[in-house]
Scaffold this active site. Structure first.
Site, PDB file in Angstrom:
ATOM      1  N   CYS A  43       1.037  -1.345  -0.174  1.00  3.80           N
ATOM      2  CA  CYS A  43       0.358  -0.013   0.333  1.00  3.80           C
ATOM      3  C   CYS A  43       0.745   0.890   0.426  1.00  3.80           C
ATOM      4  O   CYS A  43       0.594   2.391  -0.699  1.00  3.80           O
ATOM      5  CB  CYS A  43      -1.006   0.024   1.532  1.00  3.80           C
ATOM      6  SG  CYS A  43      -1.570   1.111   1.551  1.00  3.80           S
ATOM      7  N   CYS A  48      -1.474   2.091  -2.926  1.00  2.00           N
ATOM      8  CA  CYS A  48      -2.653   3.065  -3.442  1.00  2.00           C
ATOM      9  C   CYS A  48      -2.032   4.403  -3.084  1.00  2.00           C
ATOM     10  O   CYS A  48      -2.445   4.731  -3.251  1.00  2.00           O
ATOM     11  CB  CYS A  48      -3.797   3.001  -1.199  1.00  2.00           C
ATOM     12  SG  CYS A  48      -3.860   0.849  -0.954  1.00  2.00           S
ATOM     13  N   LYS A  51       0.024   5.185  -5.907  1.00  2.00           N
ATOM     14  CA  LYS A  51      -1.073   5.154  -7.067  1.00  2.00           C
ATOM     15  C   LYS A  51      -1.755   6.630  -6.754  1.00  2.00           C
ATOM     16  O   LYS A  51      -2.508   7.067  -8.100  1.00  2.00           O
ATOM     17  CB  LYS A  51      -1.692   3.529  -6.699  1.00  2.00           C
ATOM     18  CG  LYS A  51      -2.832   3.945  -7.971  1.00  2.00           C
ATOM     19  CD  LYS A  51      -4.299   4.221  -8.072  1.00  2.00           C
ATOM     20  CE  LYS A  51      -4.502   4.266  -5.889  1.00  2.00           C
ATOM     21  NZ  LYS A  51      -5.657   2.686  -6.565  1.00  2.00           N
ATOM     22  N   TYR A 177      -9.269  -3.113 -10.991  1.00  2.00           N
ATOM     23  CA  TYR A 177      -9.316  -1.582 -11.064  1.00  2.00           C
ATOM     24  C   TYR A 177      -8.272  -0.962 -10.960  1.00  2.00           C
ATOM     25  O   TYR A 177      -7.713   0.187 -11.915  1.00  2.00           O
ATOM     26  CB  TYR A 177      -9.918  -1.515  -9.324  1.00  2.00           C
ATOM     27  CG  TYR A 177      -9.000  -1.803  -8.430  1.00  2.00           C
ATOM     28  CD1 TYR A 177      -7.852  -0.499  -7.467  1.00  2.00           C
ATOM     29  CD2 TYR A 177      -9.061  -3.309  -7.407  1.00  2.00           C
ATOM     30  CE1 TYR A 177      -7.457  -0.896  -6.631  1.00  2.00           C
ATOM     31  CE2 TYR A 177      -7.774  -3.012  -6.801  1.00  2.00           C
ATOM     32  CZ  TYR A 177      -7.005  -2.557  -6.366  1.00  2.00           C
ATOM     33  OH  TYR A 177      -5.934  -2.514  -4.999  1.00  2.00           O
ATOM     34  N   GLU A 181      -7.084   2.093 -13.223  1.00  2.00           N
ATOM     35  CA  GLU A 181      -6.405   3.465 -12.188  1.00  2.00           C
ATOM     36  C   GLU A 181      -5.456   4.140 -13.954  1.00  2.00           C
ATOM     37  O   GLU A 181      -4.941   5.093 -13.730  1.00  2.00           O
ATOM     38  CB  GLU A 181      -5.825   2.656 -11.129  1.00  2.00           C
ATOM     39  CG  GLU A 181      -7.235   2.748 -10.502  1.00  2.00           C
ATOM     40  CD  GLU A 181      -6.811   2.642  -8.850  1.00  2.00           C
ATOM     41  OE1 GLU A 181      -7.733   2.854  -8.150  1.00  2.00           O
ATOM     42  OE2 GLU A 181      -6.055   1.461  -8.541  1.00  2.00           O
ATOM     43  N   HIS A 437     -26.155  22.156  -1.283  1.00  2.00           N
ATOM     44  CA  HIS A 437     -26.524  22.951  -2.370  1.00  2.00           C
ATOM     45  C   HIS A 437     -25.843  23.921  -2.508  1.00  2.00           C
ATOM     46  O   HIS A 437     -25.392  24.967  -1.265  1.00  2.00           O
ATOM     47  CB  HIS A 437     -27.858  23.681  -2.481  1.00  2.00           C
ATOM     48  CG  HIS A 437     -28.276  23.883  -3.608  1.00  2.00           C
ATOM     49  ND1 HIS A 437     -28.026  22.838  -4.756  1.00  2.00           N
ATOM     50  CD2 HIS A 437     -28.540  24.925  -3.980  1.00  2.00           C
ATOM     51  CE1 HIS A 437     -28.898  24.414  -5.670  1.00  2.00           C
ATOM     52  NE2 HIS A 437     -28.600  25.261  -5.217  1.00  2.00           N
ATOM     53  N   GLU A 442     -25.736  15.869  -3.298  1.00  2.00           N
ATOM     54  CA  GLU A 442     -26.826  16.087  -2.928  1.00  2.00           C
ATOM     55  C   GLU A 442     -27.636  14.910  -3.781  1.00  2.00           C
ATOM     56  O   GLU A 442     -29.229  15.366  -3.780  1.00  2.00           O
ATOM     57  CB  GLU A 442     -27.401  17.723  -2.871  1.00  2.00           C
ATOM     58  CG  GLU A 442     -27.807  18.282  -4.162  1.00  2.00           C
ATOM     59  CD  GLU A 442     -27.526  20.015  -4.350  1.00  2.00           C
ATOM     60  OE1 GLU A 442     -28.788  20.247  -3.507  1.00  2.00           O
ATOM     61  OE2 GLU A 442     -27.319  20.660  -5.092  1.00  2.00           O
TER      62      GLU A 442
END
Ligand code: FAD
Length: 454
Positions: A43, A48, A51, A177, A181, A437, A442
């Site tokens: 990682c 992770c 990356k 993935y 990526e 908002h 939302e």
């Protein structure tokens, strides 16, 4: 005199091993951890963290382009790959130091080198021998590249973080993935990028609506997506470029081939044959629900087992095991349900709970809420890219079963919703929640009419 040198000997200082070591030492156990390559494991060093740093770098290209619609003139912006890699290395060195301090300040003994099991209670690291009442295997995974002529000319995710130069053209092979990526990263950094996958469509296991949306989105960005395609051989040419011959006979010219075709548990030379540890039919270390292997003195957590291959999962397993062994009164098993996960491609994907296909397979009757819209930020930017959001609601209980998104900051947005799903949120709770908002997020609390109903 204690019977063993240590109460717990951990092999591998990655996500799972570090967490288990620190926690166990904190609970009063005498702990050692052996690491052959780098503190923090995959990682921190080749996963992770670097990356995500590269993904940030790649994102600037789009940001610079969008900025023009907001009045910015950014003529002359240039990119320096070497500086990115150097700065990334400096940051990773800093993190390695933090891991070192975390372990030593918790009282964990660090042993540098490759560990090998000599028996159920003895570990060799080089010339040294250590005995331990219990041993934890947390050796993680390693990239898998299939055999084909010219395999020596391609690289894996281990090497991609240390390239001397950014290639002008790049071919990424794989449909998971990591492949998506890196295709996004290379494309964002200006490489002419193709993504080749042998199956019908990439991102197997993700919600079908999300997968379809991603195909269109990446194609519109200019990525060359090739499905139902596979590499037959790779030749290196006199000028250093690569000629990739596909199984259907087509050829591609490129400068770099990155294979992201899965990972295998890292067990080579570990000496499992000297113990009672067994493997499952996929080659992972077999464990029970409490991370106990077939050998009563040996445990395993993280990617070396057939678990969900994510850092937070390895961390949670390491923590759960330390508690189970040394603080049983605080033991809580890991809850594997509704684990949110993101793909840091551009735009981000994030997903939580069941896909539509999984929900149907489990017999749920569904109300499905879907929204495709151009985020406000894209308006002045003149960017036509659309975000995608999807909610799956069980008709009988009103429970929200799945949340899926493609769009900027999807990972950040879905993490918050993961808390709601863990708490058992119903669609009525989503409806009663007022939005912030104006945000894209939302939309998740304002979708009122199902786009489809069972
Ligand atoms: C390119 C890439 C991107 C990723 N991105 C993400 C992401 O965005 N989010 C996410 O959650 N997960 C991500 N992951 C997955 C994540 O990195 C792993 O799930 C996680 O690191 C697993 O932790 P682990 O402790 O099981 O193993 P690892 O972190 O792999 O640690 C194992 C350690 O054991 C050491 N070791 C192995 N054998 C021995 C031995 N015999 N003796 C001594 N030491 C040994 C290794 O050197 C390594 O340091 C990514 C992975 C890759 C490859």
């Amino acid at each position: 005199m204690p019977e063993y040198d240590f109460d717990l000997f951990v092999i591998g200082a990655g996500s799972g091993g570090v967490r288990a070591s620190r926690m166990a030492a904190g609970f009063g156990a005498r702990v050692a951890v052996a690491e052959e390559l780098y503190l923090g494991g995959t990682c921190v060093n080749v996963g992770c963290v670097p990356k995500k740093l590269f993904a940030y770098a790649a994102h600037f290209a789009e940001d610079f382009s969008d900025a023009q619609g907001y009045g910015w003139n950014l003529a002359g912006a240039g990119f320096d790959w070497k500086r990115l890699v150097e700065n990334k290395n400096t940051e990773i060195n800093r993190l390695n130091g933090i891991y070192h301090n975390l372990l030593t300040s918790a009282g964990v003994t660090l042993v540098q080198g490759r560990a090998q099991l000599l028996d159920s209670h003895t570990v060799a690291v080089g010339e040294q021998r250590f005995s331990a009442e219990r041993i934890l295997i947390a050796t993680g995974g390693w990239p898998f590249i299939p055999d084909f002529p010219g395999r020596e000319h391609v690289i894996s995710s281990n090497e991609v973080f240390f390239l001397d130069e950014l290639p002008r053209r790049c071919l990424v092979v794989g449909g998971g993935y990591i492949a998506i990526e890196f295709a996004s990263i290379f494309h964002g950094l200006g490489c002419d990028t193709a993504l080749l996958y042998r199956g019908e469509q990439f991102l197997r296991g993700f919600d079908q609506g999300l997968r379809d949306h991603m195909v269109v989105t990446l194609q519109n960005k200019g990525l060359d997506l090739r499905f139902n395609a596979d590499v037959a051989k790779v030749d290196k040419q006199a000028d250093g470029s690569l000629r990739v011959v596909l199984k259907d006979g087509e050829t591609l010219e490129t400068d770099l081939v990155l294979y992201a075709t899965g990972r295998r548990p890292k067990l080579d030379g570990l000496g499992l044959e000297n113990t009672e540890v067994t493997l499952d039919d996929k080659g992972f270390v077999k464990v029970d629900a409490d991370y106990q292997t077939s050998d009563p003195a040996i445990f395993a957590v993280g990617d070396v087992t057939n678990t969900i291959q994510l850092t937070p999962v390895a961390l949670a397993e390491g923590m759960a095991l330390a508690r189970r062994l040394y603080r049983p009164e605080e033991y809580l098993p890991v809850d594997y349900a509704d684990i949110a996960t993101a793909v840091f491609c551009i735009p981000n994907i994030a997903t939580l709970g069941l896909t539509e296909e999984q929900a149907r397979a489990k017999g749920h009757r569904l109300d499905i809420y879907e929204s495709r819209f151009r985020p406000m930020r894209n308006t002045l930017a003149g960017n036509q890219e659309q975000s995608f959001m999807k909610l799956l609601v069980d008709q009988r209980t009103d429970r929200v079963l799945g949340v899926h998104m493609v769009g900027p900051d999807a990972g950040e947005i879905i993490q918050g919703l993961a808390v709601a799903l863990k708490a058992g949120a119903t669609k009525a709770v989503f409806d009663a929640t007022l939005g912030i908002h104006p945000t894209a997020a939302e939309e998740f609390v304002t979708m009122r009419t199902p786009t489809r109903k069972d």
